[in-house]
Scaffold this motif. Structure first.
Motif, PDB file in Angstrom:
ATOM      1  N   THR A 296      78.173  40.026  63.581  1.00 55.92           N
ATOM      2  CA  THR A 296      78.496  40.076  65.007  1.00 55.92           C
ATOM      3  C   THR A 296      77.374  39.518  65.867  1.00 55.92           C
ATOM      4  N   ARG A 297      76.157  39.433  65.317  1.00 56.51           N
ATOM      5  CA  ARG A 297      75.022  38.927  66.095  1.00 56.51           C
ATOM      6  C   ARG A 297      74.994  37.398  66.137  1.00 56.51           C
ATOM      7  N   ARG A 298      75.799  36.753  65.296  1.00 56.77           N
ATOM      8  CA  ARG A 298      75.734  35.291  65.258  1.00 56.77           C
ATOM      9  C   ARG A 298      77.071  34.603  65.568  1.00 56.77           C
ATOM     10  N   VAL A 299      78.079  35.358  65.948  1.00 57.86           N
ATOM     11  CA  VAL A 299      79.355  34.743  66.324  1.00 57.86           C
ATOM     12  C   VAL A 299      79.669  35.104  67.769  1.00 57.86           C
ATOM     13  N   ASP A 300      80.462  34.252  68.429  1.00 60.89           N
ATOM     14  CA  ASP A 300      80.817  34.546  69.815  1.00 60.89           C
ATOM     15  C   ASP A 300      82.042  35.452  69.865  1.00 60.89           C
ATOM     16  N   ARG A 301      82.435  35.789  71.094  1.00 60.02           N
ATOM     17  CA  ARG A 301      83.520  36.759  71.281  1.00 60.02           C
ATOM     18  C   ARG A 301      84.839  36.269  70.709  1.00 60.02           C
ATOM     19  N   ASP A 302      85.144  34.990  70.910  1.00 59.81           N
ATOM     20  CA  ASP A 302      86.417  34.454  70.420  1.00 59.81           C
ATOM     21  C   ASP A 302      86.464  34.451  68.890  1.00 59.81           C
ATOM     22  N   GLN A 303      85.353  34.093  68.257  1.00 53.79           N
ATOM     23  CA  GLN A 303      85.294  34.093  66.792  1.00 53.79           C
ATOM     24  C   GLN A 303      85.452  35.514  66.245  1.00 53.79           C
ATOM     25  N   LEU A 304      84.801  36.466  66.911  1.00 53.54           N
ATOM     26  CA  LEU A 304      84.902  37.854  66.471  1.00 53.54           C
ATOM     27  C   LEU A 304      86.331  38.363  66.617  1.00 53.54           C
ATOM     28  N   SER A 305      86.966  38.028  67.746  1.00 55.05           N
ATOM     29  CA  SER A 305      88.348  38.448  67.970  1.00 55.05           C
ATOM     30  C   SER A 305      89.279  37.866  66.908  1.00 55.05           C
ATOM     31  N   THR A 306      89.071  36.592  66.559  1.00 58.85           N
ATOM     32  CA  THR A 306      89.898  35.941  65.537  1.00 58.85           C
ATOM     33  C   THR A 306      89.708  36.606  64.184  1.00 58.85           C
ATOM     34  N   LEU A 307      88.452  36.936  63.850  1.00 56.30           N
ATOM     35  CA  LEU A 307      88.163  37.597  62.579  1.00 56.30           C
ATOM     36  C   LEU A 307      88.849  38.958  62.490  1.00 56.30           C
ATOM     37  N   LEU A 308      88.711  39.758  63.541  1.00 57.43           N
ATOM     38  CA  LEU A 308      89.313  41.087  63.536  1.00 57.43           C
ATOM     39  C   LEU A 308      90.832  41.002  63.448  1.00 57.43           C
ATOM     40  N   GLU A 309      91.416  40.046  64.161  1.00 51.99           N
ATOM     41  CA  GLU A 309      92.869  39.867  64.117  1.00 51.99           C
ATOM     42  C   GLU A 309      93.313  39.485  62.708  1.00 51.99           C
ATOM     43  N   ARG A 310      92.543  38.620  62.048  1.00 49.67           N
ATOM     44  CA  ARG A 310      92.891  38.188  60.690  1.00 49.67           C
ATOM     45  C   ARG A 310      92.798  39.361  59.705  1.00 49.67           C
ATOM     46  N   PHE A 311      91.723  40.153  59.832  1.00 49.62           N
ATOM     47  CA  PHE A 311      91.544  41.295  58.934  1.00 49.62           C
ATOM     48  C   PHE A 311      92.622  42.347  59.171  1.00 49.62           C
ATOM     49  N   GLU A 312      92.923  42.627  60.433  1.00 47.27           N
ATOM     50  CA  GLU A 312      93.954  43.612  60.745  1.00 47.27           C
ATOM     51  C   GLU A 312      95.319  43.155  60.239  1.00 47.27           C
ATOM     52  N   GLY A 313      95.603  41.863  60.385  1.00 46.78           N
ATOM     53  CA  GLY A 313      96.872  41.340  59.886  1.00 46.78           C
ATOM     54  C   GLY A 313      96.980  41.471  58.378  1.00 46.78           C
ATOM     55  N   LEU A 314      95.890  41.155  57.685  1.00 47.54           N
ATOM     56  CA  LEU A 314      95.875  41.283  56.223  1.00 47.54           C
ATOM     57  C   LEU A 314      96.072  42.736  55.805  1.00 47.54           C
ATOM     58  N   ALA A 315      95.303  43.632  56.422  1.00 43.58           N
ATOM     59  CA  ALA A 315      95.378  45.049  56.056  1.00 43.58           C
ATOM     60  C   ALA A 315      96.758  45.637  56.346  1.00 43.58           C
ATOM     61  N   THR A 316      97.303  45.327  57.516  1.00 50.35           N
ATOM     62  CA  THR A 316      98.617  45.853  57.886  1.00 50.35           C
ATOM     63  C   THR A 316      99.685  45.426  56.897  1.00 50.35           C
ATOM     64  N   GLY A 317      99.673  44.154  56.521  1.00 49.59           N
ATOM     65  CA  GLY A 317     100.679  43.645  55.594  1.00 49.59           C
ATOM     66  C   GLY A 317     100.577  44.270  54.219  1.00 49.59           C
ATOM     67  N   VAL A 318      99.365  44.367  53.688  1.00 52.62           N
ATOM     68  CA  VAL A 318      99.176  44.902  52.329  1.00 52.62           C
ATOM     69  C   VAL A 318      99.517  46.388  52.275  1.00 52.62           C
ATOM     70  N   VAL A 319      99.052  47.159  53.263  1.00 55.87           N
ATOM     71  CA  VAL A 319      99.319  48.601  53.272  1.00 55.87           C
ATOM     72  C   VAL A 319     100.815  48.870  53.379  1.00 55.87           C
ATOM     73  N   ALA A 320     101.507  48.144  54.256  1.00 51.77           N
ATOM     74  CA  ALA A 320     102.950  48.342  54.415  1.00 51.77           C
ATOM     75  C   ALA A 320     103.703  47.950  53.147  1.00 51.77           C
ATOM     76  N   GLU A 321     103.291  46.842  52.510  1.00 49.47           N
ATOM     77  CA  GLU A 321     103.970  46.358  51.305  1.00 49.47           C
ATOM     78  C   GLU A 321     103.931  47.390  50.187  1.00 49.47           C
ATOM     79  N   HIS A 322     102.865  48.197  50.135  1.00 48.17           N
ATOM     80  CA  HIS A 322     102.714  49.188  49.068  1.00 48.17           C
ATOM     81  C   HIS A 322     102.979  50.613  49.563  1.00 48.17           C
ATOM     82  N   HIS A 323     103.788  50.724  50.605  1.00 50.26           N
ATOM     83  CA  HIS A 323     104.294  52.027  51.082  1.00 50.26           C
ATOM     84  C   HIS A 323     103.191  52.985  51.529  1.00 50.26           C
TER      85      HIS A 323
END
Length: 333
Positions: free
Chosen positions: A189-216
């Protein structure tokens, strides 16, 4: 005749006030016309109870002479009081339920406003036109309200079906608890800007949401760089942790993750989970190496005999609250 700067400024302020009143009327379901005491009187509820409900929902207290409430507030107070009078819940449960409702919906509302603000930055034509913005709000809010009601009913049906299918108490039952977090997130977080951080968090949340839902499983909460989930099945919980680890490793835009899993009786209360099982899962996550999954003995026992998994014992570790925690490394066979 041209307007002076002062007149132009006054005109702009008046337009903004009109826009705010128009948007507020849509969001609040009507104009502000009651004080707190008038709401209590019209709803047939004790004034101190309306004050308690207001605070529990997460709103700042209103003075007795402030006209800030609408007909919708009167109706909400009447409905909330009806739960108590019917004996469906007691006052303690009602307060806790109201607090949880306010907490979760305030976060949802904050995210939605941020989303709209971000969108408006890309659409200056709408942002600069007060009429277009007002029309957007008037069209979007009822649609969002219907969509949220649909999602809530679908989740309610899913949880109700689960409750009817088991004899166990929903508040205290055995479940697998898992944490998965990104390694090196704080440093990154100390070397990326706000937009990059937002994109990273969105990508991780999307991955986690999909995998958790797929496995009930069910996501309890996303905590920045970390996801906390629960799952009735130890096997599915293991699949969630391993799949998230594998997919994060394969995605060059997401840092490596590590995971910790524990199994046992937990306390589930108003959307959150508590108990030693949750604490053990968190400690195991902190002790895990990048790209690995650590599990406790109870989860390892539940997975024993499963040919698709391999478990390897590690030496006991000392972590906060536990002097000799015995983790096992979980891998695919």
């Amino acid at each position: 005749m041209t307007n002076t700067p002062d007149e132009n400024g006054a005109s702009a302020d008046a337009e903004r006030d009109d826009l705010q009143e128009r948007v507020e009327a849509v969001l609040l379901g009507g104009e502000r016309k009651y004080t707190r005491l008038e709401v209590a009187e019209r709803a047939g509820v004790r004034p101190e109870r309306t004050a308690m409900l207001w605070r529990a929902l997460g709103f700042a207290g209103a003075a007795d002479d402030e006209v800030v409430f609408t007909d919708a507030d009167v109706e909400a107070a009447r409905i909330a009081n009806g739960f108590l009078e019917s004996g469906l819940i007691d006052e303690k449960t009602d307060t806790a339920m109201t607090r949880a409702l306010g907490h979760h919906l305030s976060r949802l509302a904050e995210w939605q406003v941020q989303l709209v603000t971000s969108w408006l930055e890309q659409r200056p034509d709408v942002a600069e036109s007060e009429e277009q913005f007002a029309q957007l709000v008037e069209a979007a809010v009822p649609a969002i309200e219907r969509l949220q009601n649909y999602v809530w009913r679908r989740h309610l049906a899913a949880f109700a079906g689960r409750a009817l299918a088991t004899d166990a108490q929903l508040e205290t039952r055995s479940q697998a608890v898992g944490f998965v977090d990104m390694v090196g997130y704080t440093r990154m977080t100390r070397r990326v800007d706000r937009d990059q951080l937002s994109t990273l968090l969105e990508r991780f949340e999307g991955l986690a949401t999909g995998v958790v839902a797929e496995h009930h499983g069910d996501i309890v909460k996303m905590i920045g760089d970390e996801v906390l989930f629960v799952c009735d099945s130890p096997v599915e919980a293991a699949e969630i942790a391993l799949t998230l680890t594998e997919q994060a490793e394969a995605d060059e835009d997401i840092p490596e993750v590590r995971a910790g899993l524990a199994y046992g009786r937990i306390l589930s209360r108003f959307g959150d989970v508590y108990g030693s099982v949750v604490n053990v899962a968190a400690r195991l996550t902190s002790a895990a190496r990048p790209g690995t999954v650590l599990v406790d003995k109870e989860l390892a026992d539940a997975l024993s005999g499963r040919e698709e998994f391999a478990l390897r014992s590690k030496r006991p570790i000392s972590v906060r609250g536990y002097k000799r925690l015995k983790p096992m490394v979980l891998r695919r066979a």
